[in-house]
Design an enzyme around this catalytic site. Structure first.
Site, mmCIF file in Angstrom:
data_model
loop_
_atom_site.group_PDB
_atom_site.id
_atom_site.type_symbol
_atom_site.label_atom_id
_atom_site.label_comp_id
_atom_site.label_asym_id
_atom_site.label_seq_id
_atom_site.Cartn_x
_atom_site.Cartn_y
_atom_site.Cartn_z
ATOM 1 N N ASP A 64 -0.209 -14.040 -47.053
ATOM 2 C CA ASP A 64 0.183 -14.289 -45.801
ATOM 3 C C ASP A 64 2.076 -14.219 -46.015
ATOM 4 O O ASP A 64 2.610 -14.153 -45.176
ATOM 5 C CB ASP A 64 0.232 -15.709 -45.408
ATOM 6 C CG ASP A 64 0.594 -16.787 -46.253
ATOM 7 O OD1 ASP A 64 0.796 -16.884 -47.320
ATOM 8 O OD2 ASP A 64 1.037 -17.965 -45.814
ATOM 9 N N ASP A 170 8.045 -20.190 -49.240
ATOM 10 C CA ASP A 170 7.283 -21.465 -49.319
ATOM 11 C C ASP A 170 7.948 -22.062 -50.534
ATOM 12 O O ASP A 170 8.227 -21.506 -51.704
ATOM 13 C CB ASP A 170 5.666 -21.226 -49.430
ATOM 14 C CG ASP A 170 5.187 -20.540 -48.231
ATOM 15 O OD1 ASP A 170 5.831 -20.740 -47.372
ATOM 16 O OD2 ASP A 170 3.776 -20.608 -48.262
ATOM 17 N N GLU A 195 10.586 -22.962 -44.227
ATOM 18 C CA GLU A 195 9.124 -23.146 -43.953
ATOM 19 C C GLU A 195 9.099 -24.585 -43.381
ATOM 20 O O GLU A 195 9.827 -25.541 -43.610
ATOM 21 C CB GLU A 195 8.217 -22.855 -44.923
ATOM 22 C CG GLU A 195 8.331 -24.043 -46.265
ATOM 23 C CD GLU A 195 7.144 -24.649 -46.832
ATOM 24 O OE1 GLU A 195 6.112 -24.431 -45.765
ATOM 25 O OE2 GLU A 195 6.779 -24.767 -47.720
ATOM 26 N N HIS A 406 7.168 -20.783 -39.928
ATOM 27 C CA HIS A 406 5.632 -21.026 -41.006
ATOM 28 C C HIS A 406 5.212 -22.491 -40.922
ATOM 29 O O HIS A 406 5.214 -23.279 -41.615
ATOM 30 C CB HIS A 406 6.213 -20.787 -42.482
ATOM 31 C CG HIS A 406 4.941 -20.499 -43.396
ATOM 32 N ND1 HIS A 406 4.311 -21.779 -43.925
ATOM 33 C CD2 HIS A 406 4.498 -19.561 -43.869
ATOM 34 C CE1 HIS A 406 3.124 -21.338 -44.623
ATOM 35 N NE2 HIS A 406 3.395 -20.048 -44.899
#
Lengths: 592, 693
Positions: A64, A170, A195, A406
């Site tokens: 992703d 992330d 995120e 996110h």
């Protein structure tokens, strides 16, 4: 372009001081149509992407975040540099190839990127070290920070002049069994893009979750059930393997643990070679014992799924949306003795997400309905920062503003308010396709001549200079170089002469005393009035206040009148005109 | 300003300065002296650990030339400490009753019999507690670190790359381990007495600062020293006190080896030490970032400028093969990291074609395993070829395969497993390359008597003749294949052409040909302007003048500036602002708004009304054209204007107002009655013709 109030297909375009940087280029696991990839027409409607973008940055190897990269670079067309860390560069093409195989070979999709395209795409990659300052061009520089999360995951600082953006990708703020915690220095970016997967969750201690996990696995195998753990080949899988391995060793268990084929050994090998990216403990002990060489965990064969008796299987992919994990799930779902443990986040639309939201009758391909009788457990092992961690990072970096991506809109909203309250910075959460414009007010760096600076600093150090001192100088702007020099130096450099403007005012006072006596009286008057100024009586009879000259003279016509000549330059105008006004009021009568 | 902030890049000594006596002529062999050596019979698997493994220790000083750079704000010191080779003695040896126990003679050479000692970096010149930063160039350059961090009051930070620290730790660990095994309890000290030393034969007599030589540090001190190191990556910009920025760059010489850039916003000093342009295992040298240097400090060139490393590797392999084929053993004294990786790689490619696949290779060091393992995990610090292997994923170095196929075996020492596995003929890699301690001593004694065996010297740090001296006479063949990949003089001139620094600073030895080859004018640095040289304990002022410093203008202030174009392409703006300085960063902020006059309310003291003379008015420039000025005056209602010419200009008389204006080329003087209104009007009219600065 992606990950706006959503998890999946992370892709963000940042325009900073005239530079355009694309952050991540991910795919969406929940979709199989056009929505799976970011819409690159947002970047530019006409013209080539290469001309518009200065660089592309990939934060880590999860699909992703990088799944659309070959599509973007080879099919849409981009030839500029793509930056990522070494482990990401190593692992990314393997996951892309895997993804391609599932899409093309299993689902028979046409018009997908090819293996060659993945290779060509990877040729455009420039690997970066942690903390290395990479000069993309003369003005744009980027720097990677450790992000935890998965092997090679990084946060990136993008900097042009005094403006900067930090993109977290992330990240994970608590070290786990195989990776360390994310860290960023107090870089005070103009904007922090974070995120927010776990925007509202504050997770209990890792130890409890681990104990829970082991307990559930143990109970299930004790009663003869099978445990399926859908994972992504790299990342959580290694952490859970380490966990189970040590548990099996300690409890002396014999139940087989399998890891779905393909990537396992390779993946562990990557961990071994990139051990500098893992946590302190593993790095310290790797010479004696490499944590990624497992004794109890063996490669899985498709036929094993039908074996009787208990077993634990790690299978890919992690969201049960395709591949081996889904196959095994279908086989085992009907038996209530079995258990599936979802150790990570599942994107909407995937089987994983459906069963986690309580759905027990699943419509599979070909109108088949699958009844799920096995136990479904969710264990948050995914290495994302929780609310506490996100706040911690914001505190570390001290940004001027924050932008959340996110994550899910509702949760983001909660976190947004919290950030705005706690840090008093504006916080944004744009949807896909939405543009946020941030005004910045960068300060302008110039060169100051050392002479001027030292002069000012020396004066600034004097104890009586408590009042704010003003620095006066001239800024010379030539081409693109800005230099601040003293006015004298500026004149000299430009070959100009100073023009002195001087004033002399006559102050008439009625006084019969002699000039010398007059001057003396002026001196004592000023001396007592103007404390803190340098008042001097010179041998030639004149009086000075700082650089202002006062002379007493007789009036040519009227002997009863004396004339005070007050003379000063334009630079001392204020004091000069003040003095004339003061003297005009007359001198106090001296006692005696 | 940060007076007294000091940065210390470390580099090797032996490597920094060319060894003065590296070109010693071969001396004729002397008759053996009976020395009562003990041999270890390794074949029988018996190892007598009670007996000394080390004989006739020569004192090994770590020599430390010291270079102090004066950088106006930050004082930068380059220290280099490095194991220094033992000295030979000339045979004419008088006997000294006082220290005869310390001095031993062997084959006509005299040695000091003692626990090895080390010479520290120069510490007299500076107070190390005032040093703020030490920069480490590569793992060979940090061997003296524990002496500095543990015993001098040093409280600063040490910067190094991760491979440098990890491999440096291994080198120190090996050294400590070797020294601990030396059974001598006492350090020889009598010979250090000045009166005695001065009577000793030449090399010993010349040994410097023998009284400061120290015994080896402990592992505890090593760990404590290493814990003070801050890890950095290549091209990482590290801010020091806001005054300077330091950046390590790949130097291409060893895993994690660095050159350093020390720069402020307007000055740049490059410190180039231990660099290589050859393609071996480390990441290639970063040359482009060295460009635009004001000063380039160049040191750590090759010890053996005449030897070509590639040729030496070839010679190494062929000699090794020859010996083994004839049934002899090969001993390679070496460090546990560095060139050994390249040698193993060459052998990996060579052994099958040379028919050596059945010959065992042994690597014996307390850190052998760690060294081999560590080499495989620093993918990011390796050359491109090796990096791409990791992407496959395969170990970057082929010695992994040598180990897997049992061709290469490693042991922590000759005790234990090794004595069971030991087979001959074989090839042994072991330390220490000085031959004064470590397991290499055993093998010298074991194999020295047979001419079938060969010892091959590859490390350039020690003169092999000096190393061998205490073992004489030897039947064993000795091959000298020094492999030194650091820059030679041809490469230096290429580098300098590429980088073009304004000034080059280097040790004195590099500015003249080696003493033994005084005709070789090509063996020195040749550049324009000629390099500035320094020698031990010399303070050198670097040739640049700082003229500018960076300052930031706050946006609000910048908005208020009014630039005007004075000449084509040059604009000026006068700036009046408040200077704020914090952590050596300077910021200009807009001046505070003048407080609103609080008129009327309270009577204030007169002195309160005194204007702040610190409000500075700009300087003026230009000249006043009299005719236009008079016209302007008339336009503004002045009449009865009279102009008189003077020697230097004009006098404008306003008779009605009893005012006189003297106008000259560079000055204007307004003389009037005390009429403020009038004065201000006239002033404004004059200013119209002038430019402000």
């Amino acid at each position: 372009m992606g990950a706006g109030q959503d998890v999946g297909r992370s892709c963000i375009l940042v325009s900073i001081a005239g530079k355009n940087v694309m952050l991540d280029c991910g795919m969406h696991m929940g979709f199989n149509d056009d929505r799976r990839f970011p819409d690159f027409s947002y970047i530019t409607q006409n013209g080539r992407l290469t001309d518009f973008l200065d660089c592309v940055i990939i934060s880590h190897f999860h699909l992703d975040h990088c799944g659309a990269l070959p599509y973007f670079s080879e099919m849409v067309g981009y030839d500029g540099p793509i930056y990522m860390t070494h482990p990401t560069q190593a692992i990314c093409p393997i996951l892309l190839e895997d993804y391609r195989k599932i899409a093309v070979d299993k689902k028979g999709e046409a018009n997908f990127f090819t293996s060659q395209m993945i290779k060509d795409c990877m040729k455009k990659v420039v690997a970066v070290h942690l903390h290395q300052t990479v000069q993309v061009d003369d003005e744009l520089e980027i720097k990677a920070y450790y992000a935890g999360h998965v092997l090679g995951a990084a946060m990136f600082q993008i900097k042009v002049g005094s403006e900067s953006v930090v993109y977290t990708g992330d990240y994970n703020m608590t070290p786990d069994r195989h990776l360390g915690a994310a860290w960023v220095d107090k870089c005070r970016p103009s904007l922090l893009i974070s995120e927010s997967t776990y925007a509202t969750t504050i997770r209990d201690s890792k130890r409890c979750r681990e104990r829970d996990f082991l307990k559930k696995v143990h109970e299930t195998v004790e009663r003869g059930g099978k445990v399926l753990i859908p994972v992504f080949a790299l990342g959580r899988a290694q952490e859970l393997c380490i966990l189970l391995e040590t548990f099996w060793e300690r409890m002396n268990l014999k139940v087989p643990i399998y890891f779905s084929t393909g990537l396992t050994e390779k993946a562990n090998h990557y961990y071994k070679l990139f051990i500098t990216w893992t946590n302190q403990k593993i790095r310290k002990t790797f010479v004696q014992r490499n944590m990624f060489e497992f004794k109890h965990i063996k490669a899985f064969d498709r036929a094993f799924a039908d074996n009787p008796g208990p077993m634990v299987v790690f299978a890919t992919p992690g969201m049960l949306h395709a591949g081996q994990s889904l196959q095994i799930f279908r086989k085992w779902a009907g038996n209530e003795k079995n258990m599936v443990i979802m150790p990570g986040y599942c994107v909407q639309g995937t089987v994983g997400h459906k069963i986690l939201s309580g759905q027990r009758k699943l419509e599979m391909e070909g109108r088949q309905v699958l009844e799920v009788k096995m136990q479904v457990e969710y264990m948050s092992f995914s290495a994302h920062a929780d609310a506490k961690g996100i706040m911690q990072l914001v505190g570390q970096a001290e940004p001027d503003s924050v932008l959340l991506v996110h994550g899910e809109a509702k949760k983001m909203e909660f976190l947004r308010q919290k950030i705005e309250q706690e840090f008093r910075v504006s916080c944004y959460m744009p949807a896909n396709g939405e543009t946020v414009t941030l005004p910045t007010s960068p300060s302008i760096p110039v060169g100051i001549s050392l002479g001027l600076l030292k002069r000012e600093m020396a004066q600034g150090l004097l104890p009586e200079a408590k009042k704010l001192r003003l620095l006066h100088g001239t800024l010379i702007m030539k081409d693109s170089s800005f230099r601040l020099v003293s006015s004298e130096q500026a004149l000299k450099e430009l070959g100009l002469a100073e023009h002195q403007l001087r004033f002399t005012c006559r102050v008439h006072l009625q006084d019969t005393r002699k000039e010398q006596e007059m001057a003396l009286r002026v001196y004592s008057h000023l001396k007592s009035t103007l404390q803190g100024h340098c008042v001097q009586h010179l041998p030639d009879g004149s009086v000075t206040v700082e650089s202002i000259l006062i002379q007493a003279a007789a009036h040519s016509e009227d002997p009863g009148t004396k004339v005070l000549l007050v003379s000063w330059t334009y630079q001392d105008e204020e004091l000069g005109s003040f003095l004339t006004a003061l003297l005009k009021k007359g001198l106090p009568q001296t006692p005696s | 300003m940060v007076p007294g902030k000091t940065t210390l890049p470390m580099m090797p000594l032996g490597r920094g300065a060319r060894r003065k006596n590296s070109q010693l002529p071969r001396r004729s062999r002397r008759q053996p002296a009976e020395t009562g050596r003990r041999f270890l019979d390794l074949r029988s698997g018996e190892v007598d650990i009670k007996h000394p493994k080390v004989r006739h220790e020569t004192v090994l000083p770590v020599r430390a030339p010291n270079l102090t750079m004066q950088y106006p704000q930050v004082q930068i010191n380059h220290h280099y400490a490095r194991l220094w080779t033992g000295h030979d003695f000339y045979p004419q040896f008088p006997s000294f009753a006082t220290c005869s126990k310390e001095l031993k003679e062997c084959s006509g050479h005299v040695f000091v019999d003692s626990v090895p000692e080390f010479c520290l970096p120069e510490t007299e010149l500076i107070d190390l507690s005032t040093v703020d930063v030490i920069l480490i160039s590569n793992y060979h350059c940090m061997m003296a670190l524990p002496y500095i961090t543990e015993h001098t009051g040093f409280t600063g930070t040490v910067y190094a790359t991760e491979p440098t620290v990890q491999i440096g730790r291994l080198l120190m660990e090996e050294l400590v381990n070797f020294i601990e095994r030396v059974p001598k309890a006492q350090s020889a000290s009598l010979w250090k007495n000045k009166d005695i030393q001065r009577l000793l034969p030449s090399p010993l007599k010349d040994a410097v600062e023998v009284s400061t030589w120290r015994r080896c540090y402990t592992m505890q001190e090593v760990n404590s020293a290493l814990s003070k190191i801050q890890l950095v990556g290549y091209s990482q910009k590290i801010e020091l006190f806001g005054a300077v920025q330091v950046t390590p760059l790949s130097s291409g010489y060893a895993l994690g080896s660095s050159n350093w850039i020390i720069q402020s916003h307007y000055e740049k000093v490059s410190y180039v030490s231990g660099s290589s342009l050859l393609t071996t295992h480390p990441q290639p040298m970063d040359q482009t970032s060295l460009k635009n240097s004001d000063v380039l400090v160049l040191t750590g060139l090759t010890q053996i400028p005449t030897a070509n490393p590639d040729g030496m590797v070839g010679e190494f392999c062929s000699n090794l093969a020859l010996t083994v084929r004839n049934g002899g053993n090969v001993l390679v004294p070496c460090y546990p990291s560095g060139v050994i990786y390249d040698l193993l790689e060459c052998l990996y490619q060579y052994i099958d074609s040379a028919g050596l696949s059945s010959i065992p290779f042994y690597f014996i060091s307390p850190v052998a395993n760690s060294s081999l393992e560590f080499s495989q995990i620093f993918a990011e610090w390796l050359c491109h070829n090796k990096q791409s292997k990791v992407y496959l994923p395969e170990p970057p170095f082929p010695h992994a395969e040598l180990i897997q196929t049992n061709k290469l075996k490693h042991y922590p020492s000759i005790h234990g497993d090794f004595s069971n596995d030991f087979r001959q003929p074989c090839v042994v890699f072991t330390g220490h390359p000085s031959l004064r301690f470590g397991d290499v001593v055993h093998f010298m004694e074991l194999w020295g008597k047979s001419s079938l065996n060969t010892v091959i010297f590859t490390e350039p740090d020690f003169s092999y003749l000096e190393a061998l001296a205490p073992y004489q006479p030897l039947a064993m063949k000795c091959i000298y294949c020094p492999i030194d990949t650091r820059l030679n003089f041809i490469q230096v001139s290429k580098l300098l052409k590429e980088v073009q620094p304004l000034h080059v600073v280097c040790p004195e030895q590099y500015t003249q040909p080696p003493p033994a080859q005084s005709h070789r004018m090509d063996l020195m640095i040749d550049c324009q302007p000629p390099p500035m040289s320094y020698r031990r304990a010399e303070v050198l002022a670097l040739p640049f003048k700082r003229r500018y410093e960076k300052i930031e203008i706050m946006p609000e202030l910048a908005d208020s500036l009014v630039p005007m174009e004075i000449k084509p392409g040059i604009s000026l703006a006068t700036v009046s602002a408040v200077l704020h300085t914090k952590d050596n960063k300077h910021v200009l902020q807009p001046p505070p708004r003048p407080a609103q006059p609080t008129s009327g309310k309270k009577r204030k003291r007169v002195s309160d009304d005194v204007p702040d003379c610190q409000v500075l008015k700009p300087l003026l420039s230009g000249s006043i054209p009299v005719e236009q000025f008079v016209q302007t005056l008339e336009k503004h209602g002045f009449s009865d204007i009279k102009v008189e010419d003077t020697a230097k200009g004009h006098i404008v008389l306003l008779q009605e107002a009893e005012t006189l204006i003297q106008i000259e080329e560079d000055s204007t003087h307004i003389i009037c009655d005390n009429d403020e209104m009038l004065r201000v009007r006239l002033r404004d009219l004059v200013l119209k013709f002038l430019q402000k600065f």
